[in-house]
Design a protein around this motif. Sequence first.
Motif, PDB file in Angstrom:
ATOM      1  N   TYR A   1      -8.504  -8.441  -4.068  1.00  0.00           N
ATOM      2  CA  TYR A   1      -8.078  -7.193  -4.717  1.00  0.00           C
ATOM      3  C   TYR A   1      -8.277  -7.247  -6.226  1.00  0.00           C
ATOM      4  O   TYR A   1      -7.807  -6.381  -6.950  1.00  0.00           O
ATOM      5  N   GLY A   2      -8.941  -8.266  -6.709  1.00  0.00           N
ATOM      6  CA  GLY A   2      -9.239  -8.378  -8.132  1.00  0.00           C
ATOM      7  C   GLY A   2      -8.437  -9.486  -8.792  1.00  0.00           C
ATOM      8  O   GLY A   2      -7.670 -10.200  -8.154  1.00  0.00           O
ATOM      9  N   ASP A   3      -8.634  -9.604 -10.076  1.00  0.00           N
ATOM     10  CA  ASP A   3      -7.935 -10.609 -10.881  1.00  0.00           C
ATOM     11  C   ASP A   3      -6.606  -9.996 -11.323  1.00  0.00           C
ATOM     12  O   ASP A   3      -6.459  -9.533 -12.444  1.00  0.00           O
ATOM     13  N   VAL A   4      -5.662  -9.982 -10.409  1.00  0.00           N
ATOM     14  CA  VAL A   4      -4.378  -9.334 -10.643  1.00  0.00           C
ATOM     15  C   VAL A   4      -3.392 -10.343 -11.212  1.00  0.00           C
ATOM     16  O   VAL A   4      -3.133 -11.374 -10.609  1.00  0.00           O
ATOM     17  N   GLN A   5      -2.850 -10.028 -12.375  1.00  0.00           N
ATOM     18  CA  GLN A   5      -1.921 -10.942 -13.034  1.00  0.00           C
ATOM     19  C   GLN A   5      -0.494 -10.784 -12.540  1.00  0.00           C
ATOM     20  O   GLN A   5       0.369 -11.568 -12.874  1.00  0.00           O
ATOM     21  N   TYR A   6      -0.244  -9.769 -11.736  1.00  0.00           N
ATOM     22  CA  TYR A   6       1.099  -9.506 -11.243  1.00  0.00           C
ATOM     23  C   TYR A   6       1.261 -10.032  -9.824  1.00  0.00           C
ATOM     24  O   TYR A   6       0.300 -10.390  -9.165  1.00  0.00           O
ATOM     25  N   ARG A   7       2.506 -10.055  -9.357  1.00  0.00           N
ATOM     26  CA  ARG A   7       2.810 -10.409  -7.984  1.00  0.00           C
ATOM     27  C   ARG A   7       3.358  -9.151  -7.315  1.00  0.00           C
ATOM     28  O   ARG A   7       3.659  -8.185  -7.985  1.00  0.00           O
ATOM     29  N   TYR A   8       3.480  -9.198  -6.012  1.00  0.00           N
ATOM     30  CA  TYR A   8       4.010  -8.028  -5.327  1.00  0.00           C
ATOM     31  C   TYR A   8       5.236  -8.398  -4.513  1.00  0.00           C
ATOM     32  O   TYR A   8       5.474  -9.563  -4.196  1.00  0.00           O
ATOM     33  N   THR A   9       6.004  -7.385  -4.188  1.00  0.00           N
ATOM     34  CA  THR A   9       7.138  -7.519  -3.298  1.00  0.00           C
ATOM     35  C   THR A   9       7.385  -6.158  -2.670  1.00  0.00           C
ATOM     36  O   THR A   9       6.716  -5.171  -3.003  1.00  0.00           O
ATOM     37  N   VAL A  10       8.349  -6.108  -1.766  1.00  0.00           N
ATOM     38  CA  VAL A  10       8.723  -4.850  -1.128  1.00  0.00           C
ATOM     39  C   VAL A  10      10.191  -4.596  -1.463  1.00  0.00           C
ATOM     40  O   VAL A  10      11.046  -5.451  -1.225  1.00  0.00           O
ATOM     41  N   VAL A  11      10.457  -3.446  -2.064  1.00  0.00           N
ATOM     42  CA  VAL A  11      11.817  -3.074  -2.457  1.00  0.00           C
ATOM     43  C   VAL A  11      12.120  -1.701  -1.864  1.00  0.00           C
ATOM     44  O   VAL A  11      11.361  -0.749  -2.088  1.00  0.00           O
ATOM     45  N   ASN A  12      13.199  -1.621  -1.101  1.00  0.00           N
ATOM     46  CA  ASN A  12      13.577  -0.361  -0.444  1.00  0.00           C
ATOM     47  C   ASN A  12      12.388   0.258   0.295  1.00  0.00           C
ATOM     48  O   ASN A  12      12.125   1.453   0.208  1.00  0.00           O
ATOM     49  N   ASP A  13      11.638  -0.610   0.985  1.00  0.00           N
ATOM     50  CA  ASP A  13      10.469  -0.221   1.788  1.00  0.00           C
ATOM     51  C   ASP A  13       9.304   0.317   0.961  1.00  0.00           C
ATOM     52  O   ASP A  13       8.411   0.977   1.494  1.00  0.00           O
ATOM     53  N   GLU A  14       9.289   0.043  -0.339  1.00  0.00           N
ATOM     54  CA  GLU A  14       8.173   0.438  -1.198  1.00  0.00           C
ATOM     55  C   GLU A  14       7.496  -0.813  -1.743  1.00  0.00           C
ATOM     56  O   GLU A  14       8.159  -1.745  -2.184  1.00  0.00           O
ATOM     57  N   VAL A  15       6.167  -0.817  -1.716  1.00  0.00           N
ATOM     58  CA  VAL A  15       5.398  -1.928  -2.256  1.00  0.00           C
ATOM     59  C   VAL A  15       5.324  -1.762  -3.767  1.00  0.00           C
ATOM     60  O   VAL A  15       4.969  -0.697  -4.262  1.00  0.00           O
ATOM     61  N   VAL A  16       5.679  -2.828  -4.495  1.00  0.00           N
ATOM     62  CA  VAL A  16       5.652  -2.765  -5.956  1.00  0.00           C
ATOM     63  C   VAL A  16       4.944  -3.989  -6.523  1.00  0.00           C
ATOM     64  O   VAL A  16       4.977  -5.069  -5.940  1.00  0.00           O
ATOM     65  N   LEU A  17       4.285  -3.795  -7.657  1.00  0.00           N
ATOM     66  CA  LEU A  17       3.741  -4.904  -8.427  1.00  0.00           C
ATOM     67  C   LEU A  17       4.754  -5.239  -9.506  1.00  0.00           C
ATOM     68  O   LEU A  17       5.329  -4.343 -10.127  1.00  0.00           O
ATOM     69  N   VAL A  18       4.959  -6.536  -9.723  1.00  0.00           N
ATOM     70  CA  VAL A  18       6.000  -7.001 -10.630  1.00  0.00           C
ATOM     71  C   VAL A  18       5.420  -8.033 -11.594  1.00  0.00           C
ATOM     72  O   VAL A  18       4.649  -8.903 -11.190  1.00  0.00           O
ATOM     73  N   ASP A  19       5.806  -7.941 -12.858  1.00  0.00           N
ATOM     74  CA  ASP A  19       5.447  -8.958 -13.844  1.00  0.00           C
ATOM     75  C   ASP A  19       6.290 -10.188 -13.522  1.00  0.00           C
ATOM     76  O   ASP A  19       7.520 -10.128 -13.584  1.00  0.00           O
ATOM     77  N   PRO A  20       5.666 -11.309 -13.158  1.00  0.00           N
ATOM     78  CA  PRO A  20       6.444 -12.479 -12.740  1.00  0.00           C
ATOM     79  C   PRO A  20       7.291 -13.086 -13.857  1.00  0.00           C
ATOM     80  O   PRO A  20       8.307 -13.722 -13.585  1.00  0.00           O
ATOM     81  N   GLY A  21       6.927 -12.876 -15.100  1.00  0.00           N
ATOM     82  CA  GLY A  21       7.680 -13.437 -16.216  1.00  0.00           C
ATOM     83  C   GLY A  21       8.950 -12.674 -16.545  1.00  0.00           C
ATOM     84  O   GLY A  21       9.933 -13.248 -17.007  1.00  0.00           O
ATOM     85  N   THR A  22       8.941 -11.377 -16.265  1.00  0.00           N
ATOM     86  CA  THR A  22      10.084 -10.541 -16.635  1.00  0.00           C
ATOM     87  C   THR A  22      10.793  -9.927 -15.424  1.00  0.00           C
ATOM     88  O   THR A  22      11.872  -9.367 -15.582  1.00  0.00           O
ATOM     89  N   ARG A  23      10.164  -9.986 -14.249  1.00  0.00           N
ATOM     90  CA  ARG A  23      10.671  -9.353 -13.030  1.00  0.00           C
ATOM     91  C   ARG A  23      10.676  -7.825 -13.147  1.00  0.00           C
ATOM     92  O   ARG A  23      11.328  -7.138 -12.390  1.00  0.00           O
ATOM     93  N   ARG A  24       9.944  -7.295 -14.100  1.00  0.00           N
ATOM     94  CA  ARG A  24       9.881  -5.843 -14.339  1.00  0.00           C
ATOM     95  C   ARG A  24       8.799  -5.232 -13.427  1.00  0.00           C
ATOM     96  O   ARG A  24       7.684  -5.734 -13.352  1.00  0.00           O
ATOM     97  N   ILE A  25       9.153  -4.133 -12.759  1.00  0.00           N
ATOM     98  CA  ILE A  25       8.187  -3.409 -11.930  1.00  0.00           C
ATOM     99  C   ILE A  25       7.164  -2.754 -12.840  1.00  0.00           C
ATOM    100  O   ILE A  25       7.516  -2.030 -13.764  1.00  0.00           O
ATOM    101  N   VAL A  26       5.886  -3.025 -12.586  1.00  0.00           N
ATOM    102  CA  VAL A  26       4.815  -2.433 -13.385  1.00  0.00           C
ATOM    103  C   VAL A  26       4.064  -1.346 -12.621  1.00  0.00           C
ATOM    104  O   VAL A  26       3.362  -0.544 -13.226  1.00  0.00           O
ATOM    105  N   GLU A  27       4.230  -1.320 -11.306  1.00  0.00           N
ATOM    106  CA  GLU A  27       3.582  -0.266 -10.523  1.00  0.00           C
ATOM    107  C   GLU A  27       4.259  -0.142  -9.176  1.00  0.00           C
ATOM    108  O   GLU A  27       4.556  -1.139  -8.525  1.00  0.00           O
ATOM    109  N   VAL A  28       4.498   1.092  -8.774  1.00  0.00           N
ATOM    110  CA  VAL A  28       4.969   1.394  -7.423  1.00  0.00           C
ATOM    111  C   VAL A  28       3.747   1.901  -6.677  1.00  0.00           C
ATOM    112  O   VAL A  28       3.150   2.909  -7.069  1.00  0.00           O
ATOM    113  N   MET A  29       3.346   1.201  -5.639  1.00  0.00           N
ATOM    114  CA  MET A  29       2.118   1.542  -4.925  1.00  0.00           C
ATOM    115  C   MET A  29       2.347   2.745  -4.019  1.00  0.00           C
ATOM    116  O   MET A  29       3.345   2.800  -3.313  1.00  0.00           O
ATOM    117  N   PRO A  30       1.400   3.678  -4.034  1.00  0.00           N
ATOM    118  CA  PRO A  30       1.528   4.870  -3.167  1.00  0.00           C
ATOM    119  C   PRO A  30       1.315   4.506  -1.703  1.00  0.00           C
ATOM    120  O   PRO A  30       0.762   3.527  -1.358  1.00  0.00           O
TER     121      PRO A  30
END
Length: 139
Positions: free
Chosen positions: A110-139
């Motif tokens: 999926y590319g050179d992605v610097q973030y990690r992903y998780t599932v929160v409340n049944d939504e896929v999100v990308l998260v900055d691993p250093g800050t735990r801040r959501i950077v994208e909610v995937m549609p």
Amino acid sequence: MKGRSILLAGALAFTLMAPASVYAQGVMGGAQDGAEQGAHSAGPVGAVVGGTVGAVTGGINGLIGIKQRPRFHQYVIEQHRPSFRYQEPVAVGTVLPDEGVQYYDVPAEYGDVQYRYTVVNDEVVLVDPGTRRIVEVMP
């Protein structure tokens, strides 16, 4: 015709003023995706505007390309990742708690992605691993 010229000039000015750090994070992929989506929606003018917006947003938080998002979302579903239950809104900028959230690497396909992903409340999100801040909610 005059409105089109103003729109093109504005798009060019916006591109030139974008911070250098954005360019370092993958503008070309975002620009290409944005241009393709814009051209599909609004022809040549849409391609220019979409390319400009895609360059900026693609470099900041769109590290998984627009065309790859449905496939990535399907990948996550197939992985059967558990959904973390969170009482706050799931939105870009939300900082997830220290404990209880499991983060996963985004596969290289999926590319050179610097973030990690998780599932929160049944939504896929990308998260900055250093800050735990959501950077994208995937549609």
